[in-house]
Scaffold this motif. Sequence first.
Motif, PDB file in Angstrom:
ATOM      1  N   LEU A  53     -62.317  -5.238  -9.568  1.00  0.00           N
ATOM      2  CA  LEU A  53     -60.786  -5.606  -9.093  1.00  0.00           C
ATOM      3  C   LEU A  53     -60.678  -6.780  -8.390  1.00  0.00           C
ATOM      4  CD1 LEU A  53     -59.405  -2.095  -8.367  1.00  0.00           C
ATOM      5  CD2 LEU A  53     -58.224  -3.900  -9.480  1.00  0.00           C
ATOM      6  N   THR A  54     -61.886  -7.200  -7.620  1.00  0.00           N
ATOM      7  CA  THR A  54     -61.647  -8.353  -6.737  1.00  0.00           C
ATOM      8  C   THR A  54     -62.015  -9.613  -7.184  1.00  0.00           C
ATOM      9  OG1 THR A  54     -63.649  -7.794  -5.629  1.00  0.00           O
ATOM     10  CG2 THR A  54     -61.639  -7.039  -4.531  1.00  0.00           C
ATOM     11  N   SER A  55     -62.331  -9.764  -8.582  1.00  0.00           N
ATOM     12  CA  SER A  55     -62.734 -11.053  -9.471  1.00  0.00           C
ATOM     13  C   SER A  55     -61.565 -12.148  -9.165  1.00  0.00           C
ATOM     14  CB  SER A  55     -63.183 -10.776 -10.628  1.00  0.00           C
ATOM     15  OG  SER A  55     -62.091 -10.576 -11.565  1.00  0.00           O
ATOM     16  N   GLY A  56     -61.998 -13.410  -9.111  1.00  0.00           N
ATOM     17  CA  GLY A  56     -60.965 -14.352  -9.216  1.00  0.00           C
ATOM     18  C   GLY A  56     -60.406 -14.743  -7.758  1.00  0.00           C
ATOM     19  N   ASN A  57     -61.098 -14.142  -6.768  1.00  0.00           N
ATOM     20  CA  ASN A  57     -60.844 -14.500  -5.603  1.00  0.00           C
ATOM     21  C   ASN A  57     -61.450 -15.386  -4.731  1.00  0.00           C
ATOM     22  OD1 ASN A  57     -58.598 -12.546  -5.582  1.00  0.00           O
ATOM     23  ND2 ASN A  57     -59.892 -10.924  -5.140  1.00  0.00           N
ATOM     24  N   ARG A  58     -60.583 -16.161  -3.702  1.00  0.00           N
ATOM     25  CA  ARG A  58     -61.374 -17.089  -2.760  1.00  0.00           C
ATOM     26  C   ARG A  58     -62.264 -16.027  -1.730  1.00  0.00           C
ATOM     27  NH1 ARG A  58     -57.123 -19.916  -4.067  1.00  0.00           N
ATOM     28  NH2 ARG A  58     -57.522 -21.683  -5.429  1.00  0.00           N
ATOM     29  N   VAL A  59     -61.544 -15.221  -1.132  1.00  0.00           N
ATOM     30  CA  VAL A  59     -62.265 -14.400  -0.296  1.00  0.00           C
ATOM     31  C   VAL A  59     -62.624 -13.179  -0.959  1.00  0.00           C
ATOM     32  CG1 VAL A  59     -61.866 -13.400   1.886  1.00  0.00           C
ATOM     33  CG2 VAL A  59     -60.949 -15.615   1.465  1.00  0.00           C
ATOM     34  N   ASP A  60     -63.736 -12.547  -0.847  1.00  0.00           N
ATOM     35  CA  ASP A  60     -64.039 -11.447  -1.467  1.00  0.00           C
ATOM     36  C   ASP A  60     -63.635 -10.201  -0.574  1.00  0.00           C
ATOM     37  OD1 ASP A  60     -65.276  -9.565  -3.302  1.00  0.00           O
ATOM     38  OD2 ASP A  60     -67.098 -10.039  -2.868  1.00  0.00           O
ATOM     39  N   GLU A  61     -62.408  -9.623  -0.875  1.00  0.00           N
ATOM     40  CA  GLU A  61     -62.152  -8.538   0.065  1.00  0.00           C
ATOM     41  C   GLU A  61     -60.985  -7.919  -0.688  1.00  0.00           C
ATOM     42  OE1 GLU A  61     -60.909  -9.893   3.693  1.00  0.00           O
ATOM     43  OE2 GLU A  61     -59.431 -11.270   2.978  1.00  0.00           O
ATOM     44  N   ARG A  62     -60.580  -6.395  -0.708  1.00  0.00           N
ATOM     45  CA  ARG A  62     -59.787  -5.602  -1.347  1.00  0.00           C
ATOM     46  C   ARG A  62     -58.467  -5.984  -0.614  1.00  0.00           C
ATOM     47  NH1 ARG A  62     -63.161  -2.953  -4.982  1.00  0.00           N
ATOM     48  NH2 ARG A  62     -61.244  -1.909  -5.674  1.00  0.00           N
ATOM     49  N   VAL A  63     -57.855  -6.984  -0.570  1.00  0.00           N
ATOM     50  CA  VAL A  63     -56.523  -7.332   0.115  1.00  0.00           C
ATOM     51  C   VAL A  63     -55.595  -8.123  -0.784  1.00  0.00           C
ATOM     52  CG1 VAL A  63     -55.633  -8.471   2.125  1.00  0.00           C
ATOM     53  CG2 VAL A  63     -57.694  -7.163   2.172  1.00  0.00           C
ATOM     54  N   LEU A  64     -54.506  -7.778  -0.835  1.00  0.00           N
ATOM     55  CA  LEU A  64     -53.390  -8.498  -1.332  1.00  0.00           C
ATOM     56  C   LEU A  64     -52.261  -8.746  -0.415  1.00  0.00           C
ATOM     57  CD1 LEU A  64     -52.018 -10.002  -3.890  1.00  0.00           C
ATOM     58  CD2 LEU A  64     -51.191  -7.677  -4.447  1.00  0.00           C
ATOM     59  N   ASN A  65     -51.821  -9.950  -0.051  1.00  0.00           N
ATOM     60  CA  ASN A  65     -50.594 -10.443   0.823  1.00  0.00           C
ATOM     61  C   ASN A  65     -49.629 -10.743   0.277  1.00  0.00           C
ATOM     62  OD1 ASN A  65     -52.660  -9.582   2.867  1.00  0.00           O
ATOM     63  ND2 ASN A  65     -53.496 -11.698   2.778  1.00  0.00           N
ATOM     64  N   ILE A  66     -48.392  -9.955   0.219  1.00  0.00           N
ATOM     65  CA  ILE A  66     -47.202 -10.488  -0.463  1.00  0.00           C
ATOM     66  C   ILE A  66     -46.151 -10.757   0.475  1.00  0.00           C
ATOM     67  CG2 ILE A  66     -45.600  -9.403  -2.103  1.00  0.00           C
ATOM     68  CD1 ILE A  66     -47.631  -7.464  -3.175  1.00  0.00           C
ATOM     69  N   TYR A  67     -45.428 -11.816  -0.050  1.00  0.00           N
ATOM     70  CA  TYR A  67     -44.485 -12.160   1.137  1.00  0.00           C
ATOM     71  C   TYR A  67     -43.114 -12.260  -0.088  1.00  0.00           C
ATOM     72  CZ  TYR A  67     -42.360 -14.942   4.879  1.00  0.00           C
ATOM     73  OH  TYR A  67     -41.831 -15.227   6.053  1.00  0.00           O
ATOM     74  N   ASN A  68     -42.228 -11.286  -0.050  1.00  0.00           N
ATOM     75  CA  ASN A  68     -41.141 -11.297  -0.782  1.00  0.00           C
ATOM     76  C   ASN A  68     -39.579 -11.257   0.088  1.00  0.00           C
ATOM     77  OD1 ASN A  68     -39.703 -10.853  -3.215  1.00  0.00           O
ATOM     78  ND2 ASN A  68     -40.309  -8.906  -3.554  1.00  0.00           N
ATOM     79  N   TRP A  69     -38.664 -11.332  -0.721  1.00  0.00           N
ATOM     80  CA  TRP A  69     -37.184 -11.336  -0.257  1.00  0.00           C
ATOM     81  C   TRP A  69     -37.002 -10.009   0.210  1.00  0.00           C
ATOM     82  CZ3 TRP A  69     -33.541 -15.064  -0.201  1.00  0.00           C
ATOM     83  CH2 TRP A  69     -33.895 -16.241  -1.065  1.00  0.00           C
ATOM     84  N   SER A  70     -36.264  -9.780   1.408  1.00  0.00           N
ATOM     85  CA  SER A  70     -35.866  -8.358   1.884  1.00  0.00           C
ATOM     86  C   SER A  70     -35.178  -7.826   0.747  1.00  0.00           C
ATOM     87  CB  SER A  70     -35.102  -8.524   3.300  1.00  0.00           C
ATOM     88  OG  SER A  70     -33.909  -9.057   2.867  1.00  0.00           O
ATOM     89  N   ASP A  71     -35.164  -6.348   0.928  1.00  0.00           N
ATOM     90  CA  ASP A  71     -34.304  -5.489  -0.006  1.00  0.00           C
ATOM     91  C   ASP A  71     -34.484  -5.968  -1.428  1.00  0.00           C
ATOM     92  OD1 ASP A  71     -32.969  -3.815   1.974  1.00  0.00           O
ATOM     93  OD2 ASP A  71     -32.115  -5.805   2.595  1.00  0.00           O
TER      94      ASP A  71
END
Length: 392
Positions: free
Chosen positions: A66-84
């Motif tokens: 699941l964590t392949s292809g990341n620069r930082v090897d951690e089980r995290v995903l940071n999403i920044y989306n529109w409100s609502d």
Amino acid sequence: MVRAGREDPELNMLVGQPDRRVGRRSFLRTAGLLAAAGVAGYAGGTVAGLGDDQPPARGTPGFGPLTSGNRVDERVLNIYNWSDYIDERTIPLYQAQSNLRINYDVYSSNQDLLAKMRAGPTTYDIIVPSNNFVPTYLNLDLIEPLRHDLMPNLANIDREFVDTDYDPGNRFTIPYQWGTTGIGFNRQRAGEGVDSWAAVFEPAADMGGHVTLLREATDLIACALIHLGKSPNSMEDADLAEVVKLVRSVKPKLKGFTTDTYIDELAADETWLAQGWSGDVFQAQDQNANVSYVIPKEGSLRFVDVMCVPKGAPHPGNAARFMNYVLHPRVQARISSYVSYGTPVSLSKPLLPPEQTTDPAIYPPASTKLTIVTLTGQKLQKWQAAYDQILK
Ligand code: N2P
């Protein structure tokens, strides 16, 4: 028109019953919930973009650690989306399936997002600008190519969202949802016949204090240009000066400029006329049956909001796997049915309430006058300058 799609039992079985919007105020509460959900629910395996109830077959493209292809090897995903702009189940479900900790944060204008991305390195893995800002992100080298090998569900995207002028072949962007700009109005307060941009750019005296305009340069300026009978793509100084004069003259009658409070304000009968985005107005309508949405007869704008990975993001592999998940028809149906925006995955339409798929305000016929505004270089600067003059 009042839509009743949430009661469809088959849809509820397949896409679930969201109960609250992830808006400005609720996202913090949701983030807390997600932290708790991340501890539980993970049964091993991976999420290769199948629906919530199907484990991926071995050999499925995208299957792997699941964590392949990341620069930082951690089980995290940071999403920044529109409100609502998402239901309340998609993030917890994905977090439980993937065992990633998802940090979900919201913004409310393209200007805010771009300013943040320009300010320097970011920890966000996914951002969702509108299509007309993509050339700027590319010119400024702010987004990176996507891991197509982790996204078998790319095949689900409708052709018109693949063959685009802003990113042909989706090298950098994946369509999330699309919509139109129009007017949300309270039929009891503003009358049944609202059909023109004049309603918000030259409001009647008795609407004073109950009108809002979008705090988003593209929509504010382009729709004012349309109201003035100009091209919505004009960058003529004289046209922009007229726009500034017009909007400044209407300011005393406004409740304000907003992109993230008008859903609640329309619902609460505080705002009676709001320049707004289609799905947002329908979310208000879900809470107040007197609210309607209209695309003004003079014409308006259409946009596609697209998921991108900021250049150098810590977890581009996790970002690609989440984008793939969002492109699953069942997940698209869950999001679209909730936010009432258009889906770029037609395969999800049989799972959507027919009241939505047949609603011309959500899926306008080709004859509707809708422009896709382009914003690059000098034009972006000129529009930004006009916008700053309006707001100051
Ligand atoms: C969601 C607004 C998204 C549409 N509230 C703006 N592009």
